[in-house]
Design a protein around this motif. Structure first.
Motif, PDB file in Angstrom:
ATOM      1  N   ASP A 135       0.818  -1.213   0.000  1.00 52.31           N
ATOM      2  CA  ASP A 135       0.000   0.000   0.000  1.00 52.31           C
ATOM      3  C   ASP A 135       0.853   1.265   0.000  1.00 52.31           C
ATOM      4  OD1 ASP A 135      -2.312  -1.469  -0.021  1.00 52.31           O
ATOM      5  OD2 ASP A 135      -2.625  -1.382   2.153  1.00 52.31           O
ATOM      6  N   GLU A 136       2.016   1.206   0.636  1.00 58.00           N
ATOM      7  CA  GLU A 136       2.900   2.371   0.716  1.00 58.00           C
ATOM      8  C   GLU A 136       3.682   2.614  -0.571  1.00 58.00           C
ATOM      9  OE1 GLU A 136       4.062   2.237   5.491  1.00 58.00           O
ATOM     10  OE2 GLU A 136       5.180   1.029   4.029  1.00 58.00           O
ATOM     11  N   MET A 137       3.805   1.623  -1.412  1.00 61.28           N
ATOM     12  CA  MET A 137       4.619   1.713  -2.621  1.00 61.28           C
ATOM     13  C   MET A 137       4.031   2.681  -3.645  1.00 61.28           C
ATOM     14  SD  MET A 137       7.457  -0.033  -3.080  1.00 61.28           S
ATOM     15  CE  MET A 137       7.476  -0.303  -4.851  1.00 61.28           C
ATOM     16  N   PRO A 138       4.888   3.316  -4.453  1.00 65.50           N
ATOM     17  CA  PRO A 138       4.371   4.101  -5.593  1.00 65.50           C
ATOM     18  C   PRO A 138       3.690   3.172  -6.588  1.00 65.50           C
ATOM     19  CG  PRO A 138       6.748   3.844  -5.757  1.00 65.50           C
ATOM     20  CD  PRO A 138       6.363   3.319  -4.410  1.00 65.50           C
ATOM     21  N   LYS A 139       2.716   3.713  -7.298  1.00 67.46           N
ATOM     22  CA  LYS A 139       1.947   2.894  -8.240  1.00 67.46           C
ATOM     23  C   LYS A 139       2.135   3.346  -9.690  1.00 67.46           C
ATOM     24  CE  LYS A 139       0.043   0.505  -4.889  1.00 67.46           C
ATOM     25  NZ  LYS A 139       0.522   1.273  -3.709  1.00 67.46           N
ATOM     26  N   ILE A 168       1.277 -11.731 -20.125  1.00 69.62           N
ATOM     27  CA  ILE A 168       1.132 -10.364 -20.613  1.00 69.62           C
ATOM     28  C   ILE A 168      -0.331  -9.943 -20.632  1.00 69.62           C
ATOM     29  CG2 ILE A 168       1.450  -8.885 -22.636  1.00 69.62           C
ATOM     30  CD1 ILE A 168       3.974 -10.368 -23.256  1.00 69.62           C
ATOM     31  N   SER A 169      -1.213 -10.901 -20.837  1.00 68.12           N
ATOM     32  CA  SER A 169      -2.646 -10.596 -20.891  1.00 68.12           C
ATOM     33  C   SER A 169      -3.239 -10.286 -19.514  1.00 68.12           C
ATOM     34  CB  SER A 169      -3.405 -11.773 -21.511  1.00 68.12           C
ATOM     35  OG  SER A 169      -3.170 -12.970 -20.777  1.00 68.12           O
ATOM     36  N   ASP A 170      -2.470 -10.492 -18.438  1.00 75.51           N
ATOM     37  CA  ASP A 170      -2.984 -10.301 -17.076  1.00 75.51           C
ATOM     38  C   ASP A 170      -2.839  -8.879 -16.560  1.00 75.51           C
ATOM     39  OD1 ASP A 170      -3.644 -12.963 -16.971  1.00 75.51           O
ATOM     40  OD2 ASP A 170      -1.872 -13.577 -15.851  1.00 75.51           O
ATOM     41  N   TYR A 171      -2.184  -7.987 -17.303  1.00 75.21           N
ATOM     42  CA  TYR A 171      -2.017  -6.622 -16.830  1.00 75.21           C
ATOM     43  C   TYR A 171      -2.026  -5.654 -18.008  1.00 75.21           C
ATOM     44  CZ  TYR A 171       2.842  -7.931 -17.897  1.00 75.21           C
ATOM     45  OH  TYR A 171       3.981  -8.408 -18.503  1.00 75.21           O
ATOM     46  N   LYS A 172      -2.232  -4.376 -17.694  1.00 71.79           N
ATOM     47  CA  LYS A 172      -2.310  -3.347 -18.719  1.00 71.79           C
ATOM     48  C   LYS A 172      -0.915  -3.019 -19.239  1.00 71.79           C
ATOM     49  CE  LYS A 172      -4.181   1.293 -19.565  1.00 71.79           C
ATOM     50  NZ  LYS A 172      -4.874   2.458 -18.972  1.00 71.79           N
ATOM     51  N   VAL A 173      -0.772  -2.986 -20.555  1.00 69.27           N
ATOM     52  CA  VAL A 173       0.520  -2.770 -21.202  1.00 69.27           C
ATOM     53  C   VAL A 173       0.465  -1.464 -21.989  1.00 69.27           C
ATOM     54  CG1 VAL A 173       2.108  -3.666 -22.948  1.00 69.27           C
ATOM     55  CG2 VAL A 173       1.000  -5.229 -21.344  1.00 69.27           C
ATOM     56  N   SER A 174       1.552  -0.696 -21.955  1.00 70.97           N
ATOM     57  CA  SER A 174       1.609   0.545 -22.744  1.00 70.97           C
ATOM     58  C   SER A 174       1.499   0.212 -24.220  1.00 70.97           C
ATOM     59  CB  SER A 174       2.900   1.313 -22.459  1.00 70.97           C
ATOM     60  OG  SER A 174       4.024   0.553 -22.853  1.00 70.97           O
ATOM     61  N   GLN A 196      -1.464   0.971 -13.696  1.00 73.96           N
ATOM     62  CA  GLN A 196      -2.496   0.000 -14.036  1.00 73.96           C
ATOM     63  C   GLN A 196      -3.916   0.546 -13.987  1.00 73.96           C
ATOM     64  OE1 GLN A 196      -1.796  -3.432 -15.167  1.00 73.96           O
ATOM     65  NE2 GLN A 196      -0.051  -2.068 -15.522  1.00 73.96           N
ATOM     66  N   ASP A 197      -4.110   1.775 -13.476  1.00 72.02           N
ATOM     67  CA  ASP A 197      -5.455   2.342 -13.470  1.00 72.02           C
ATOM     68  C   ASP A 197      -5.915   2.644 -14.897  1.00 72.02           C
ATOM     69  OD1 ASP A 197      -5.595   2.155 -10.764  1.00 72.02           O
ATOM     70  OD2 ASP A 197      -5.288   4.300 -10.353  1.00 72.02           O
ATOM     71  N   GLU A 198      -7.205   2.820 -15.039  1.00 70.59           N
ATOM     72  CA  GLU A 198      -7.773   3.036 -16.375  1.00 70.59           C
ATOM     73  C   GLU A 198      -7.166   4.262 -17.054  1.00 70.59           C
ATOM     74  OE1 GLU A 198     -12.168   3.738 -18.438  1.00 70.59           O
ATOM     75  OE2 GLU A 198     -12.015   3.140 -16.323  1.00 70.59           O
ATOM     76  N   LYS A 199      -6.861   5.300 -16.265  1.00 68.95           N
ATOM     77  CA  LYS A 199      -6.315   6.536 -16.822  1.00 68.95           C
ATOM     78  C   LYS A 199      -4.819   6.448 -17.096  1.00 68.95           C
ATOM     79  CE  LYS A 199      -5.186   8.782 -12.418  1.00 68.95           C
ATOM     80  NZ  LYS A 199      -5.162   7.534 -11.649  1.00 68.95           N
ATOM     81  N   GLY A 256      -0.143   2.173 -18.539  1.00 68.06           N
ATOM     82  CA  GLY A 256       0.172   0.747 -18.533  1.00 68.06           C
ATOM     83  C   GLY A 256       1.659   0.497 -18.371  1.00 68.06           C
ATOM     84  N   ALA A 257       2.023  -0.706 -18.008  1.00 70.78           N
ATOM     85  CA  ALA A 257       3.430  -1.072 -17.828  1.00 70.78           C
ATOM     86  C   ALA A 257       4.109  -1.190 -19.188  1.00 70.78           C
ATOM     87  CB  ALA A 257       3.542  -2.390 -17.066  1.00 70.78           C
ATOM     88  N   PHE A 258       5.369  -0.806 -19.227  1.00 68.26           N
ATOM     89  CA  PHE A 258       6.107  -0.908 -20.485  1.00 68.26           C
ATOM     90  C   PHE A 258       6.695  -2.305 -20.632  1.00 68.26           C
ATOM     91  CE2 PHE A 258      10.271  -0.570 -22.706  1.00 68.26           C
ATOM     92  CZ  PHE A 258       9.748  -0.408 -23.980  1.00 68.26           C
ATOM     93  N   VAL A 259       6.479  -2.912 -21.790  1.00 67.04           N
ATOM     94  CA  VAL A 259       7.002  -4.243 -22.095  1.00 67.04           C
ATOM     95  C   VAL A 259       7.996  -4.145 -23.253  1.00 67.04           C
ATOM     96  CG1 VAL A 259       6.467  -6.588 -22.858  1.00 67.04           C
ATOM     97  CG2 VAL A 259       4.912  -5.391 -21.312  1.00 67.04           C
ATOM     98  N   ASN A 260       9.240  -4.482 -22.972  1.00 71.15           N
ATOM     99  CA  ASN A 260      10.254  -4.645 -24.017  1.00 71.15           C
ATOM    100  C   ASN A 260      10.397  -6.143 -24.270  1.00 71.15           C
ATOM    101  OD1 ASN A 260      12.244  -4.092 -25.883  1.00 71.15           O
ATOM    102  ND2 ASN A 260      13.670  -3.196 -24.437  1.00 71.15           N
TER     103      ASN A 260
END
Length: 360
Positions: free
Chosen positions: A158-162, A325-331, A261-264, A267-271
């Protein structure tokens, strides 16, 4: 007398021909005992020269497997950023056949400048188009998602940056670790931020993140160990370094945050890590044999599993700890676009004051 001499010459000629035929027959028999046909060219003779920016301990088992299964000798030269420059310097006098890289941006940069050549490897369709070059001169094999790995004894989830933007907040000063600016994953990630934010905001972010970082390391292995030991609370790494730290016998109480990961959010960057076919390769046929071989599902798995990365091919099983990869939002930045901005991103990183090399 002349007649007798002529018969003698004929007899000797026939005897010589019979002797040659007998020797040839013996050679054929010997070849048959060895399981080869004397009229058939030996397949996969010669060698393959591989340049690689990946850790040798991950590459050697894979290349040993290729040699064992094909009979092709493999020469491996490992390095970091200098590998790309070496290929450029060699140009048409290429010394290597295959490049194995941790960064799609570098591969596309080479392709755009004529240092890679296209080849439709058998099974290439198993890799989604956005993870390969338009001419299939390079393609990704394993995903490298940028995440925050944290020490659960030092900070809670909870304390971590998101989000990535939060790293520029003074709140996080002297709490986290990043790599040097010239690290391939850092260059690619900053390129994605430029695509999302523009250069001005990205430069401001880089400058502040450099000031806030408690530790700037040469590579991600140093970051995962620093997080695991509690030297820093968290670090910006590729996702598989989290998987690796979980499997350590000690200092393994770590967690992971997939950022933005929020709608706005973006997304996480995937190389991706992958392979490229070097133009003017000295052993082209053996290079093609390797590219076909690496496409086999068992070898795609071998490529990813050694480092605990996630296979890009969805039909290839991933390590237990990893998210698909399908489990999280990707840039949404296409990896092909990384090559367009590779040089400019390096210049922006230098401008921010984040050194491309440790000690520079």
């Amino acid at each position: 007398m002349k007649k007798t001499l002529r018969y003698t010459i004929i007899a000797l000629s026939v005897a010589l021909l019979l002797l040659i035929a007998a020797c040839s027959g013996d050679k054929d028999n010997a070849n048959q005992k060895d399981g080869t046909d004397s009229g058939e060219k030996v397949k996969n003779a010669g060698e393959l020269v591989v340049y690689s920016s990946r850790n040798e301990k991950f590459m050697e088992p894979l290349l040993d497997k290729f040699k064992e299964e094909t009979g092709i000798e493999v020469k491996l030269l490992s390095g970091k950023d200098e590998i790309i420059n070496k290929i450029k310097e060699e140009g048409e006098n290429a010394h290597a056949d295959i490049l194995i890289s941790n960064d799609i941006g570098a591969l596309e940069h080479l392709r755009q400048n004529g240092f890679l050549q296209g080849y439709d490897a058998e099974g290439i369709e198993s890799i989604e188009e956005k993870y390969r070059a338009e001419d299939n001169s390079w393609y990704g094999l394993s995903a490298r998602t940028r995440v925050f790995m944290y020490n659960k004894d030092e900070i809670t989830e909870d304390e971590m940056p998101k989000t990535m933007a939060e790293l520029a907040d003074d709140k996080w000063k002297d709490t986290f670790a990043i790599t040097r600016g010239g690290n391939g994953s850092m260059i690619a990630h900053v390129s994605a931020l430029r695509n999302e934010w523009g250069d001005d905001k990205t430069l401001e972010w880089l400058t502040k993140v450099k000031e806030n970082a408690a530790v700037i390391t040469d590579g991600h292995g140093d970051i995962r160990r620093a997080v695991g030991s509690g030297e820093v609370k968290f670090g910006l790494v590729n996702n598989y370094y989290y998987h690796q730290q979980l499997n350590e016998p000690t200092d393994n109480n770590v967690g992971v945050i997939y950022p933005d990961q929020d709608e706005k959010d973006m997304g996480a960057f995937v190389n991706a890590a992958g392979v490229g076919f070097i133009n003017h390769a000295p052993h082209e046929e053996n290079a093609k044999a390797f590219l076909d071989w690496i496409m086999l599902p068992e070898n795609q798995r071998e490529f990813s599993y050694a480092s605990m990365e996630v296979p890009i091919n969805p039909s290839v099983e991933a390590v237990d700890e990893a998210k698909k990869i399908s489990d999280y939002k990707v840039s949404d930045m296409p990896l092909r676009d990384l090559g367009d901005v590779w040089e400019d991103t390096r210049a922006l990183i230098e401008k921010s004051g984040l050194d491309l090399e440790i000690g520079s």
